[in-house]
Design a protein around this motif. Sequence first.
Motif, short mmCIF file in Angstrom:
data_model
loop_
_atom_site.label_atom_id
_atom_site.label_comp_id
_atom_site.label_asym_id
_atom_site.label_seq_id
_atom_site.Cartn_x
_atom_site.Cartn_y
_atom_site.Cartn_z
N LYS A 118 0.77 -1.30 0.10
CA LYS A 118 0.04 -0.08 -0.13
C LYS A 118 0.74 1.16 0.16
CE LYS A 118 -3.66 0.13 2.58
NZ LYS A 118 -4.63 0.29 3.77
N VAL A 119 1.87 1.25 0.90
CA VAL A 119 2.88 2.43 0.79
C VAL A 119 3.64 2.52 -0.42
CG1 VAL A 119 4.98 3.21 1.80
CG2 VAL A 119 2.97 2.46 3.26
N CYS A 120 3.95 1.53 -1.41
CA CYS A 120 4.57 1.49 -2.19
C CYS A 120 3.78 2.28 -3.57
CB CYS A 120 5.52 0.34 -2.78
SG CYS A 120 6.70 -0.46 -1.67
N GLU A 121 2.50 1.64 -3.36
CA GLU A 121 1.55 2.13 -4.48
C GLU A 121 1.12 3.44 -4.38
OE1 GLU A 121 -2.41 0.67 -6.50
OE2 GLU A 121 -2.24 0.32 -4.40
N ALA A 122 1.04 4.10 -3.09
CA ALA A 122 0.84 5.29 -2.61
C ALA A 122 1.88 6.44 -2.98
CB ALA A 122 0.54 5.46 -1.17
N PHE A 123 3.20 5.90 -2.85
CA PHE A 123 4.20 6.69 -3.12
C PHE A 123 4.19 6.82 -4.75
CE2 PHE A 123 8.84 7.08 -4.34
CZ PHE A 123 9.16 8.38 -3.78
N ASN A 124 4.06 5.80 -5.53
CA ASN A 124 4.17 5.93 -6.76
C ASN A 124 2.99 6.72 -7.53
OD1 ASN A 124 6.49 4.41 -7.50
ND2 ASN A 124 5.55 2.80 -7.81
N LEU A 125 1.95 6.96 -6.77
CA LEU A 125 0.85 7.65 -7.13
C LEU A 125 1.03 9.11 -6.68
CD1 LEU A 125 -2.04 5.21 -6.43
CD2 LEU A 125 -1.35 6.05 -8.78
N GLY A 126 2.00 9.30 -5.82
CA GLY A 126 2.30 10.86 -5.44
C GLY A 126 1.42 11.17 -4.21
N LEU A 127 1.10 10.31 -3.42
CA LEU A 127 0.28 10.35 -2.08
C LEU A 127 1.35 10.65 -0.89
CD1 LEU A 127 -2.54 7.92 -2.60
CD2 LEU A 127 -2.60 10.07 -3.35
N GLN A 128 0.69 11.28 -0.06
CA GLN A 128 1.37 11.58 1.05
C GLN A 128 1.09 10.52 2.21
OE1 GLN A 128 3.96 13.82 0.99
NE2 GLN A 128 3.17 14.33 -1.01
N PRO A 129 1.86 10.42 3.41
CA PRO A 129 1.77 9.33 4.44
C PRO A 129 0.16 9.62 5.03
CG PRO A 129 3.89 10.43 4.65
CD PRO A 129 3.27 11.12 3.56
N THR A 130 -0.08 10.99 4.99
CA THR A 130 -1.44 11.08 5.59
C THR A 130 -2.75 10.91 4.91
OG1 THR A 130 -1.08 13.43 4.70
CG2 THR A 130 -0.68 13.10 6.95
N ASP A 131 -2.36 10.30 3.64
CA ASP A 131 -3.50 10.03 2.74
C ASP A 131 -3.92 8.50 2.97
OD1 ASP A 131 -3.59 12.33 1.36
OD2 ASP A 131 -1.81 11.97 0.14
N ILE A 132 -3.05 7.68 3.72
CA ILE A 132 -3.25 6.18 3.65
C ILE A 132 -3.37 5.94 5.34
CG2 ILE A 132 -2.54 5.92 1.21
CD1 ILE A 132 0.04 4.53 2.84
N LYS A 133 -3.86 4.75 5.43
CA LYS A 133 -3.85 4.08 7.08
C LYS A 133 -3.14 2.77 6.67
CE LYS A 133 -8.07 6.15 8.72
NZ LYS A 133 -9.31 5.67 9.26
N VAL A 134 -2.20 2.59 7.85
CA VAL A 134 -1.41 1.33 7.88
C VAL A 134 -1.74 0.88 9.25
CG1 VAL A 134 0.14 1.59 6.07
CG2 VAL A 134 0.64 2.38 8.44
N CYS A 135 -1.46 -0.48 9.34
CA CYS A 135 -1.71 -1.13 10.81
C CYS A 135 -0.28 -1.07 11.79
CB CYS A 135 -2.11 -2.50 10.77
SG CYS A 135 -3.74 -2.44 9.93
N THR A 136 0.29 0.00 11.73
CA THR A 136 1.61 0.16 12.78
C THR A 136 1.51 1.76 13.01
OG1 THR A 136 3.73 -0.21 13.23
CG2 THR A 136 3.39 0.70 11.06
N PHE A 137 2.67 2.02 13.70
CA PHE A 137 2.55 3.29 14.24
C PHE A 137 2.49 4.63 13.18
CE2 PHE A 137 4.35 0.60 17.54
CZ PHE A 137 3.63 0.86 18.37
N HIS A 138 2.23 5.62 13.33
CA HIS A 138 2.42 6.81 12.42
C HIS A 138 3.71 7.13 12.03
CE1 HIS A 138 -1.82 7.59 12.40
NE2 HIS A 138 -1.91 8.14 13.47
N THR A 139 4.73 7.14 13.20
CA THR A 139 6.04 7.35 12.90
C THR A 139 6.71 6.30 11.98
OG1 THR A 139 6.76 6.10 14.92
CG2 THR A 139 6.56 8.44 15.10
#
Length: 201
Positions: A78-99
Amino acid sequence: MKKLTPYQLKKISSNLDYFFNIATKKDIKNGLNWYKDANNKANLISKKHNINVYKVSQVISALSPRNKWIQNIKDAEKVCEAFNLGLQPTDIKVCTFHTNKFKAFNILNNSTNITNKSLKTFNFVNNIAFLDNDSLTVDIWHLRACFKDSIKIDNASIGKLAYNQIKKLTIKKANKLGLKGYELQAILWLSTQRHFNNLNK
């Protein structure tokens, strides 16, 4: 933890033998396959999103704290896909800490890297990315196997000298068994968890 004495290393060697000897057939089978499966998953994400496997493995490692393995892989993709789409960390949710999510994005944009200053994660990344037999992940469960003690996570920090002594000893034992260091570590990870979880029931 300071440099380990010959007596301590001898005791650790005996404890690692103990946890290897109580490994079930299932532990051994799953342990032998664990890093190969992780490497395969990292390579699939790498090819799908055109990101080199070492970066993908760093992302997996960054997202791993308090995250179940299956979800960890989903989050890495999800992070790799979001990065390639030009999204930011705040645009997606993952199941670990924000940091850790922000760290994963920073790895992809070359703002940070996991280096050998973080011995456990650096070795974990190299085990996943390259199936590197010169790397060994000494995590809390490996320490519990080494000392046959239910060490608390807060006390899991060891110095560079002790880390490298345990790493060298484990890889040497693995090679004598005809295994890779990371294969023995994964088998011990499974048998040690089973042992301590049964004790705590």
